[in-house]
Scaffold this motif. Structure first.
Motif, mmCIF file in Angstrom:
data_model
loop_
_atom_site.group_PDB
_atom_site.id
_atom_site.type_symbol
_atom_site.label_atom_id
_atom_site.label_comp_id
_atom_site.label_asym_id
_atom_site.label_seq_id
_atom_site.Cartn_x
_atom_site.Cartn_y
_atom_site.Cartn_z
ATOM 1 N N ARG A 50 24.540 5.195 74.907
ATOM 2 C CA ARG A 50 25.651 6.152 74.919
ATOM 3 C C ARG A 50 26.939 5.391 75.196
ATOM 4 N NH1 ARG A 50 26.932 9.526 78.406
ATOM 5 N NH2 ARG A 50 25.880 8.518 80.157
ATOM 6 N N TYR A 51 28.027 5.893 74.654
ATOM 7 C CA TYR A 51 29.321 5.301 74.985
ATOM 8 C C TYR A 51 30.384 6.382 74.975
ATOM 9 C CZ TYR A 51 30.623 5.351 69.990
ATOM 10 O OH TYR A 51 30.940 5.741 68.699
ATOM 11 N N HIS A 52 31.480 6.103 75.640
ATOM 12 C CA HIS A 52 32.635 6.996 75.640
ATOM 13 C C HIS A 52 33.586 6.528 74.546
ATOM 14 C CE1 HIS A 52 32.074 8.216 80.159
ATOM 15 N NE2 HIS A 52 31.084 8.612 79.373
ATOM 16 N N ARG A 53 33.904 7.414 73.633
ATOM 17 C CA ARG A 53 34.799 7.038 72.544
ATOM 18 C C ARG A 53 36.206 6.751 73.084
ATOM 19 N NH1 ARG A 53 36.191 10.333 69.190
ATOM 20 N NH2 ARG A 53 35.394 12.373 69.807
ATOM 21 N N ARG A 54 36.959 6.009 72.313
ATOM 22 C CA ARG A 54 38.303 5.576 72.738
ATOM 23 C C ARG A 54 39.171 6.768 73.134
ATOM 24 N NH1 ARG A 54 41.695 2.639 68.643
ATOM 25 N NH2 ARG A 54 39.919 1.221 68.406
ATOM 26 N N GLY A 55 39.873 6.593 74.246
ATOM 27 C CA GLY A 55 40.773 7.635 74.732
ATOM 28 C C GLY A 55 40.080 8.770 75.453
ATOM 29 N N ILE A 56 38.759 8.628 75.707
ATOM 30 C CA ILE A 56 37.985 9.707 76.320
ATOM 31 C C ILE A 56 37.105 9.117 77.425
ATOM 32 C CG2 ILE A 56 36.319 11.572 75.929
ATOM 33 C CD1 ILE A 56 37.153 11.642 73.034
ATOM 34 N N GLY A 57 36.988 9.838 78.532
ATOM 35 C CA GLY A 57 36.104 9.412 79.614
ATOM 36 C C GLY A 57 36.562 8.110 80.232
ATOM 37 N N ASP A 58 35.622 7.188 80.401
ATOM 38 C CA ASP A 58 35.912 5.917 81.058
ATOM 39 C C ASP A 58 36.389 4.836 80.104
ATOM 40 O OD1 ASP A 58 35.188 6.921 83.558
ATOM 41 O OD2 ASP A 58 33.089 6.354 83.320
ATOM 42 N N SER A 59 36.506 5.145 78.827
ATOM 43 C CA SER A 59 37.005 4.160 77.869
ATOM 44 C C SER A 59 38.525 4.219 77.783
ATOM 45 C CB SER A 59 36.393 4.396 76.478
ATOM 46 O OG SER A 59 35.027 4.046 76.457
ATOM 47 N N GLY A 60 39.102 3.096 77.405
ATOM 48 C CA GLY A 60 40.548 3.028 77.297
ATOM 49 C C GLY A 60 41.060 3.612 75.996
ATOM 50 N N GLY A 61 42.368 3.665 75.898
ATOM 51 C CA GLY A 61 43.020 4.168 74.708
ATOM 52 C C GLY A 61 43.703 3.043 73.963
ATOM 53 N N PRO A 62 44.482 3.380 72.957
ATOM 54 C CA PRO A 62 44.859 4.735 72.554
ATOM 55 C C PRO A 62 43.808 5.393 71.675
ATOM 56 C CG PRO A 62 45.901 3.149 71.113
ATOM 57 C CD PRO A 62 45.159 2.348 72.145
ATOM 58 N N ALA A 63 44.017 6.674 71.396
ATOM 59 C CA ALA A 63 43.166 7.384 70.452
ATOM 60 C C ALA A 63 43.295 6.743 69.070
ATOM 61 C CB ALA A 63 43.563 8.857 70.386
ATOM 62 N N GLY A 64 42.299 6.954 68.233
ATOM 63 C CA GLY A 64 42.337 6.371 66.897
ATOM 64 C C GLY A 64 41.741 7.297 65.867
ATOM 65 N N GLY A 65 41.875 6.917 64.625
ATOM 66 C CA GLY A 65 41.330 7.707 63.528
ATOM 67 C C GLY A 65 39.865 7.413 63.282
ATOM 68 N N PHE A 66 39.322 7.995 62.227
ATOM 69 C CA PHE A 66 37.906 7.832 61.946
ATOM 70 C C PHE A 66 37.548 6.379 61.658
ATOM 71 C CE2 PHE A 66 38.097 12.388 61.631
ATOM 72 C CZ PHE A 66 36.833 12.802 62.019
ATOM 73 N N GLY A 67 38.434 5.662 60.985
ATOM 74 C CA GLY A 67 38.159 4.254 60.722
ATOM 75 C C GLY A 67 38.060 3.447 62.000
ATOM 76 N N ASP A 68 38.929 3.724 62.955
ATOM 77 C CA ASP A 68 38.872 3.050 64.253
ATOM 78 C C ASP A 68 37.570 3.380 64.975
ATOM 79 O OD1 ASP A 68 41.519 1.955 64.049
ATOM 80 O OD2 ASP A 68 42.315 3.921 64.576
ATOM 81 N N GLN A 69 37.157 4.651 64.894
ATOM 82 C CA GLN A 69 35.948 5.084 65.585
ATOM 83 C C GLN A 69 34.713 4.382 65.000
ATOM 84 O OE1 GLN A 69 36.041 7.078 68.178
ATOM 85 N NE2 GLN A 69 38.040 8.059 68.047
ATOM 86 N N VAL A 70 34.668 4.248 63.698
ATOM 87 C CA VAL A 70 33.562 3.540 63.061
ATOM 88 C C VAL A 70 33.547 2.082 63.501
ATOM 89 C CG1 VAL A 70 32.707 2.669 60.849
ATOM 90 C CG2 VAL A 70 33.367 5.078 61.080
ATOM 91 N N ALA A 71 34.711 1.449 63.508
ATOM 92 C CA ALA A 71 34.794 0.044 63.919
ATOM 93 C C ALA A 71 34.357 -0.133 65.373
ATOM 94 C CB ALA A 71 36.217 -0.472 63.723
ATOM 95 N N ASP A 72 34.697 0.831 66.228
ATOM 96 C CA ASP A 72 34.277 0.753 67.633
ATOM 97 C C ASP A 72 32.759 0.792 67.751
ATOM 98 O OD1 ASP A 72 36.949 0.764 68.307
ATOM 99 O OD2 ASP A 72 36.963 2.836 69.044
ATOM 100 N N ALA A 73 32.133 1.725 67.041
ATOM 101 C CA ALA A 73 30.679 1.866 67.119
ATOM 102 C C ALA A 73 29.981 0.610 66.600
ATOM 103 C CB ALA A 73 30.224 3.096 66.337
ATOM 104 N N VAL A 74 30.468 0.067 65.488
ATOM 105 C CA VAL A 74 29.881 -1.157 64.948
ATOM 106 C C VAL A 74 30.098 -2.317 65.918
ATOM 107 C CG1 VAL A 74 30.035 -2.850 63.079
ATOM 108 C CG2 VAL A 74 30.060 -0.404 62.554
#
Length: 275
Positions: A50-74
């Motif tokens: 499990r992980y906290h997506r960017r800008g949410i919970g204990d993870s840092g920001g800033p928020a990002g788009g879907f491409g950023d979210q995919v890159a984070d997971a990979v």
């Protein structure tokens, strides 16, 4: 939770168990809504990430788009030396999982999609109109409350008319979930909410996804779940279904055992066939 830096973001994550890897991608607002699901005994034979997506919970920001979210997971999979994983995505997290599978099919063993929003570019005109008629006023009421500085009222305006008890789900997710949802409200209201209707996913992306897929939904006869299910079957001929007739969108937190059972059966079967 443990921490790592991925794509310049301080990402918080947690790993439990051994076995085939399951990556849980949570939805909007609440970082730990999938914690009860990931902790279910039915899934204990898997390595649950499990992980906290960017800008949410204990993870840092800033928020990002879907491409950023995919890159984070990979990037997180790379950090954990996971070549490929079963993805379990809820709501917005399921949309991110679909994009990840399309962009990096070699990293995905199977997809478990827990009630994503439909890609509006692929909806039938009648379904699109009905969804806008139903949810448009709720979104407007939610935005008005948020702009007035009433975050709790904004959540009430969106979820209560749908019969969704977000407080019960937050309580099930953990003692800090309500305060976390207040602290991280800007990520949702000022960034992610506006991006959701603009998300597109069509045959070109779906053609790249050849892994097994499970579509889970609660109350499948309701207009939005019905439209989502129809879209998924059009896009993915290999899509299987699992339903929770008397559940709701937040059953992942409030009734996780019932949600975990079909997921465990599906992922176990895929793990056996892909060995």
């Amino acid at each position: 939770m443990e921490r790592t830096t991925v794509n310049g973001i301080d990402l918080a994550y947690d790993v439990e168990g051994e076995g085939a890897p399951l990556l849980f991608v949570h939805g909007a607002i609440w970082a730990d809504f999938l914690r009860p699901l990931a902790s279910q005994p039915a899934l204990s034979g898997f390595r649950r990430i499990r992980y906290h997506r960017r800008g949410i919970g204990d993870s840092g920001g800033p928020a990002g788009g879907f491409g950023d979210q995919v890159a984070d997971a990979v990037g997180l999979l790379d950090h954990l030396a996971v070549d490929s994983a079963h993805l379990v995505g809820h709501s917005e997290g399921a949309m991110i999982a679909m994009d990840l599978a399309a962009a990096h099919p070699d990293r995905v063993r199977s997809l478990v999609l827990l009630e994503p929003l439909p890609p509006f570019n692929w909806l039938a005109a009648s379904d699109h109109a009905q969804i806008l008629e139903t949810f448009g006023p709720l979104m407007e009421a939610m935005a008005g409350r948020y702009q007035a500085g009433d975050v709790i009222g904004a959540y009430d305006a969106l979820f209560t008319p749908q019969g969704l008890d977000w407080r019960a789900a937050a309580a099930a997710a953990g003692p800090d979930a309500i305060s976390q949802g207040i602290d991280d409200a800007p990520t949702w209201f000022e960034h992610e909410a506006a991006a959701l209707p603009e998300w597109t996913f069509g045959p070109a992306q779906a053609a790249a996804v050849d892994c097994p897929i499970l579509s889970w939904c609660a109350r499948p006869g309701m207009p939005l779940p019905r439209a989502v299910r129809a879209c998924l079957h059009e896009l993915f001929p290999q899509c299987e279904d699992a339903d929770l007739e008397h559940g709701d969108h937040f059953s992942v937190a409030t009734n996780p055992a019932a949600v975990a059972e079909p997921i465990a059966a599906f992922v176990t079967r895929q793990s056996v066939t892909t060995v």
